[in-house]
Design a protein around this motif. Structure first.
Motif, PDB file in Angstrom:
ATOM      1  N   VAL A  94       0.860  -1.188   0.000  1.00  0.00           N
ATOM      2  CA  VAL A  94       0.000   0.000   0.000  1.00  0.00           C
ATOM      3  C   VAL A  94       0.895   1.237   0.000  1.00  0.00           C
ATOM      4  O   VAL A  94       1.734   1.417   0.879  1.00  0.00           O
ATOM      5  CB  VAL A  94      -1.006   0.030   1.183  1.00  0.00           C
ATOM      6  CG1 VAL A  94      -2.113  -0.972   0.949  1.00  0.00           C
ATOM      7  CG2 VAL A  94      -0.348  -0.213   2.531  1.00  0.00           C
ATOM      8  N   ALA A  95       0.726   2.049  -1.031  1.00  0.00           N
ATOM      9  CA  ALA A  95       1.619   3.201  -1.227  1.00  0.00           C
ATOM     10  C   ALA A  95       0.820   4.441  -1.618  1.00  0.00           C
ATOM     11  O   ALA A  95       1.287   5.286  -2.368  1.00  0.00           O
ATOM     12  CB  ALA A  95       2.650   2.865  -2.311  1.00  0.00           C
ATOM     13  N   GLY A  96      -0.403   4.512  -1.107  1.00  0.00           N
ATOM     14  CA  GLY A  96      -1.267   5.632  -1.507  1.00  0.00           C
ATOM     15  C   GLY A  96      -1.233   6.794  -0.521  1.00  0.00           C
ATOM     16  O   GLY A  96      -1.869   7.814  -0.751  1.00  0.00           O
ATOM     17  N   GLY A 125       7.898  13.700  -3.292  1.00  0.00           N
ATOM     18  CA  GLY A 125       7.370  12.686  -4.214  1.00  0.00           C
ATOM     19  C   GLY A 125       6.634  11.596  -3.470  1.00  0.00           C
ATOM     20  O   GLY A 125       6.458  11.660  -2.247  1.00  0.00           O
ATOM     21  N   PRO A 126       6.176  10.549  -4.185  1.00  0.00           N
ATOM     22  CA  PRO A 126       5.592   9.386  -3.499  1.00  0.00           C
ATOM     23  C   PRO A 126       6.609   8.799  -2.515  1.00  0.00           C
ATOM     24  O   PRO A 126       7.812   8.784  -2.816  1.00  0.00           O
ATOM     25  CB  PRO A 126       5.318   8.403  -4.641  1.00  0.00           C
ATOM     26  CG  PRO A 126       5.313   9.222  -5.888  1.00  0.00           C
ATOM     27  CD  PRO A 126       6.228  10.378  -5.643  1.00  0.00           C
ATOM     28  N   TYR A 151       1.468  -6.113  -6.659  1.00  0.00           N
ATOM     29  CA  TYR A 151       0.346  -5.180  -6.750  1.00  0.00           C
ATOM     30  C   TYR A 151       0.659  -3.986  -5.847  1.00  0.00           C
ATOM     31  O   TYR A 151       1.030  -4.176  -4.685  1.00  0.00           O
ATOM     32  CB  TYR A 151      -0.958  -5.857  -6.311  1.00  0.00           C
ATOM     33  CG  TYR A 151      -1.287  -7.051  -7.195  1.00  0.00           C
ATOM     34  CD1 TYR A 151      -2.147  -6.917  -8.279  1.00  0.00           C
ATOM     35  CD2 TYR A 151      -0.693  -8.286  -6.978  1.00  0.00           C
ATOM     36  CE1 TYR A 151      -2.421  -7.995  -9.113  1.00  0.00           C
ATOM     37  CE2 TYR A 151      -0.947  -9.363  -7.807  1.00  0.00           C
ATOM     38  CZ  TYR A 151      -1.810  -9.204  -8.875  1.00  0.00           C
ATOM     39  OH  TYR A 151      -2.061 -10.262  -9.705  1.00  0.00           O
ATOM     40  N   ILE A 152       0.520  -2.799  -6.401  1.00  0.00           N
ATOM     41  CA  ILE A 152       0.866  -1.591  -5.634  1.00  0.00           C
ATOM     42  C   ILE A 152      -0.303  -0.630  -5.672  1.00  0.00           C
ATOM     43  O   ILE A 152      -0.756  -0.234  -6.751  1.00  0.00           O
ATOM     44  CB  ILE A 152       2.122  -0.915  -6.230  1.00  0.00           C
ATOM     45  CG1 ILE A 152       3.300  -1.880  -6.188  1.00  0.00           C
ATOM     46  CG2 ILE A 152       2.463   0.369  -5.467  1.00  0.00           C
ATOM     47  CD1 ILE A 152       4.396  -1.539  -7.162  1.00  0.00           C
ATOM     48  N   MET A 153      -0.785  -0.286  -4.490  1.00  0.00           N
ATOM     49  CA  MET A 153      -1.898   0.668  -4.452  1.00  0.00           C
ATOM     50  C   MET A 153      -1.351   2.084  -4.323  1.00  0.00           C
ATOM     51  O   MET A 153      -0.585   2.388  -3.405  1.00  0.00           O
ATOM     52  CB  MET A 153      -2.822   0.365  -3.271  1.00  0.00           C
ATOM     53  CG  MET A 153      -4.029   1.292  -3.246  1.00  0.00           C
ATOM     54  SD  MET A 153      -5.240   0.824  -1.999  1.00  0.00           S
ATOM     55  CE  MET A 153      -4.527   1.566  -0.537  1.00  0.00           C
ATOM     56  N   THR A 154      -1.730   2.932  -5.260  1.00  0.00           N
ATOM     57  CA  THR A 154      -1.371   4.345  -5.205  1.00  0.00           C
ATOM     58  C   THR A 154      -2.671   5.115  -4.942  1.00  0.00           C
ATOM     59  O   THR A 154      -3.716   4.510  -4.732  1.00  0.00           O
ATOM     60  CB  THR A 154      -0.786   4.802  -6.554  1.00  0.00           C
ATOM     61  OG1 THR A 154      -1.816   4.679  -7.549  1.00  0.00           O
ATOM     62  CG2 THR A 154       0.405   3.950  -6.965  1.00  0.00           C
ATOM     63  N   SER A 155      -2.580   6.438  -4.987  1.00  0.00           N
ATOM     64  CA  SER A 155      -3.812   7.230  -4.879  1.00  0.00           C
ATOM     65  C   SER A 155      -3.853   8.203  -6.047  1.00  0.00           C
ATOM     66  O   SER A 155      -2.830   8.405  -6.707  1.00  0.00           O
ATOM     67  CB  SER A 155      -3.824   7.996  -3.556  1.00  0.00           C
ATOM     68  OG  SER A 155      -3.077   9.180  -3.705  1.00  0.00           O
ATOM     69  N   PHE A 164      -2.446   0.308  -9.158  1.00  0.00           N
ATOM     70  CA  PHE A 164      -3.851   0.738  -9.225  1.00  0.00           C
ATOM     71  C   PHE A 164      -4.128   1.784  -8.145  1.00  0.00           C
ATOM     72  O   PHE A 164      -3.398   1.884  -7.166  1.00  0.00           O
ATOM     73  CB  PHE A 164      -4.800  -0.457  -9.080  1.00  0.00           C
ATOM     74  CG  PHE A 164      -4.713  -1.156  -7.754  1.00  0.00           C
ATOM     75  CD1 PHE A 164      -3.745  -2.119  -7.534  1.00  0.00           C
ATOM     76  CD2 PHE A 164      -5.600  -0.858  -6.728  1.00  0.00           C
ATOM     77  CE1 PHE A 164      -3.652  -2.765  -6.296  1.00  0.00           C
ATOM     78  CE2 PHE A 164      -5.518  -1.496  -5.495  1.00  0.00           C
ATOM     79  CZ  PHE A 164      -4.537  -2.455  -5.284  1.00  0.00           C
ATOM     80  N   GLU A 165      -5.213   2.546  -8.382  1.00  0.00           N
ATOM     81  CA  GLU A 165      -5.515   3.677  -7.493  1.00  0.00           C
ATOM     82  C   GLU A 165      -6.574   3.342  -6.453  1.00  0.00           C
ATOM     83  O   GLU A 165      -7.533   2.645  -6.757  1.00  0.00           O
ATOM     84  CB  GLU A 165      -6.065   4.855  -8.310  1.00  0.00           C
ATOM     85  CG  GLU A 165      -5.019   5.643  -9.002  1.00  0.00           C
ATOM     86  CD  GLU A 165      -5.612   6.852  -9.730  1.00  0.00           C
ATOM     87  OE1 GLU A 165      -6.753   7.271  -9.433  1.00  0.00           O
ATOM     88  OE2 GLU A 165      -4.905   7.373 -10.609  1.00  0.00           O
TER      89      GLU A 165
END
Ligand code: UTP
Length: 467
Positions: free
Chosen positions: A99-101, A111-112, A148-152, A179-180
């Motif tokens: 989880v990276a959102g 940055g992120p 799988y990496i969750m962004t926002s 994915f967001e």
């Protein structure tokens, strides 16, 4: 219907909910900005916001009946867990989920967070640290580990660009799925929506608990099922020391009491009663994490017969989660509760005609937490691990959980690993390693992997070592 055609309807809706002030600049906007604002407003669930502002929806815990959650203590015999976990990895039944959102406001990195230089000698960014660990595990188990990496919506473009610019860290791009997650509007302390600029609301990502809905909505869950993935190795983007797809943890999770747990967790013993971490508890027969801020002081401070903290199982946000469990949750009318946090949220000031960064918290953010899904799991297991081995998060710019703090823990762990193989390690009076030591995932995923590596006899005080 075009969203702009829905303007009267949306205006009426916002007026009914006492939130029409966010439309005050509409008349001054050009068509594109006007359409953008209308589309944003149309996506807000005003009824939900009103309910959350009123409050009182938080589940009431009967603290008198709360017990410490049972856990598999550090050093317990793992039995066949490792072999079981390794078999799952070799069979391609495991995916990695980061989880990276989040907004990473405390760290203050523009940055992120996944692009933050994290390692102690080479300053590798967090995403590279994970990618290299995944690649090493893929080599070891002879199977791809889809990631799988969750962004926002606030950081997805920058995250995509970072992966592209780094050539997907040498892994097959088809095995990385970004994915967001969704967003929630922030509100003032008196419940009013906030404009960040004349044409946009102040929105925040809807918390790591938003992952469940986003996994489903993005097609990630479907993709996992199509690949035959059964379990996810879940972790947060800010812990460079996480052991991704740990076979012992996966094995315990997937074979707990004869059938698989649905969501398992790793814990570390709390440093002291005051440490600000959520604690694993048993609430009405279910495992739960209770936030430090919600825990009554008499529970936080209570000691067992040996004088140790009764509630000592600190959450480090590392989980194993079954894909089927996530599927089940997203089928019905499911929602995790939202928690409220007072935060600093930039807002548009009409008088100054600019966005103002407040010096003090001025708003409430609503966020869902992934660990609230524990209460919905049919089975759940908690495993203790060592803080030095697996937990050095990058949360703050200075002090505890800062980059300097994380670097020291990284060197401490690597020093411990080398000492196991007879390398002489310099130590400070408090026991910390007095050198900067980095070990690449390609060299070793865990201490025992160093058995086959050519090691120095001694590391000198203040030395920088890269293995
Ligand atoms: P934190 O709660 O520590 O928040 O997130 P943060 O956003 O990183 O930092 P602050 O509070 O703004 O300083 C823990 C983990 O959950 C992820 C973060 O990316 C981090 O990996 N997260 C958090 C999400 O993926 N989405 C969110 O909405 C919130």
């Amino acid at each position: 219907m075009q969203t702009t055609e829905r303007e009267p309807e949306i205006r009426a809706d916002f007026e009914r909910h006492g939130q029409a002030h966010v439309l005050r600049h509409l008349g001054t906007l050009d068509d594109a900005r006007r359409a953008a604002l209308i589309a944003q407003l149309a996506s807000v669930d005003l009824a939900l916001v009103s309910r959350l502002v009123k409050g009182g929806e938080e589940s009431k815990v009967d603290y008198a009946s709360v017990k410490p959650a049972p856990y598999v203590a550090l050093g317990s015999p793992a039995g066949s867990a490792r072999a079981h976990g390794e078999a799952l990895l070799r069979a391609g039944k495991v995916a990695v989920f980061t989880v990276a959102g989040g907004q990473g406001t405390r760290l203050g990195w523009k940055g992120p967070k996944g692009t933050f230089p994290a390692t102690v000698v080479t300053g590798k960014p967090l995403f590279r640290v994970f990618a290299e660990q995944i690649a090493a595990a893929e080599k070891r188990y002879g199977r791809s580990l889809p990631w799988y990496i969750m962004t926002s919506p606030l950081n997805s473009a920058d995250t995509q660009a970072f992966f592209r610019d780094n050539n997907w860290f040498g892994r097959n791009p088809a095995d990385t799925f970004l994915f967001e997650q969704g967003t929630m509007p922030s509100v003032t302390f008196d419940g009013r929506l906030i404009l960040e600029s004349p044409q946009s609301l102040a929105l925040n990502p809807d918390g790591h608990g938003g992952a469940i809905r986003a996994l489903h909505a993005s097609g990630a869950l479907e993709d996992m099922q199509a690949r035959g993935v059964e379990h996810m190795s879940y972790f947060q983007v800010d812990n460079p020391m996480v052991r991704i797809a740990d076979p012992v943890f996966l094995g315990l999770h997937a074979s707990s009491e004869g059938s698989s747990a649905e969501m398992s967790s790793k814990m570390v013993a709390k440093r002291n009663a005051a440490e600000k971490v959520g604690v694993f508890c048993e609430v009405a027969g279910k495992t739960a994490v209770i936030e430090y801020s919600d825990m009554p002081a008499e529970l936080t401070n209570s000691l067992d017969a040996q004088g140790k903290l009764r509630f000592n199982a600190g959450s480090i946000a590392i989980h194993a989660i079954s894909v089927e469990f996530m599927q089940r949750l997203t089928q019905g009318d499911f929602a995790l509760p939202f928690h409220r946090a007072k935060k600093k949220v930039p807002y548009w000031c009409d008088d100054a005609k600019k966005t103002v960064e407040p010096a003090e918290p001025n708003a409430i953010k609503f966020e869902a937490f992934i660990f609230d899904a524990l209460g919905l799991a049919r089975k759940s297991l908690v495993m203790e691990t060592s803080r030095t081995e697996e937990f050095a998060p990058l949360k703050n710019a200075t002090g505890e959980d800062s980059p300097a703090w994380s670097h020291q823990i990284q060197s401490n762990r690597n020093g411990d690993w080398l000492e196991k193989f007879g390398v002489k390690i310099p130590r400070k009076p408090n026991g910390d390693v007095d050198a900067r030591i980095e070990i690449a995932a390609e060299t070793a995923l865990e201490a025992d992997d160093l058995a086959d590596v050519a090691l120095p006899r001694e590391i000198k005080s203040g030395e920088e070592v890269l293995l």
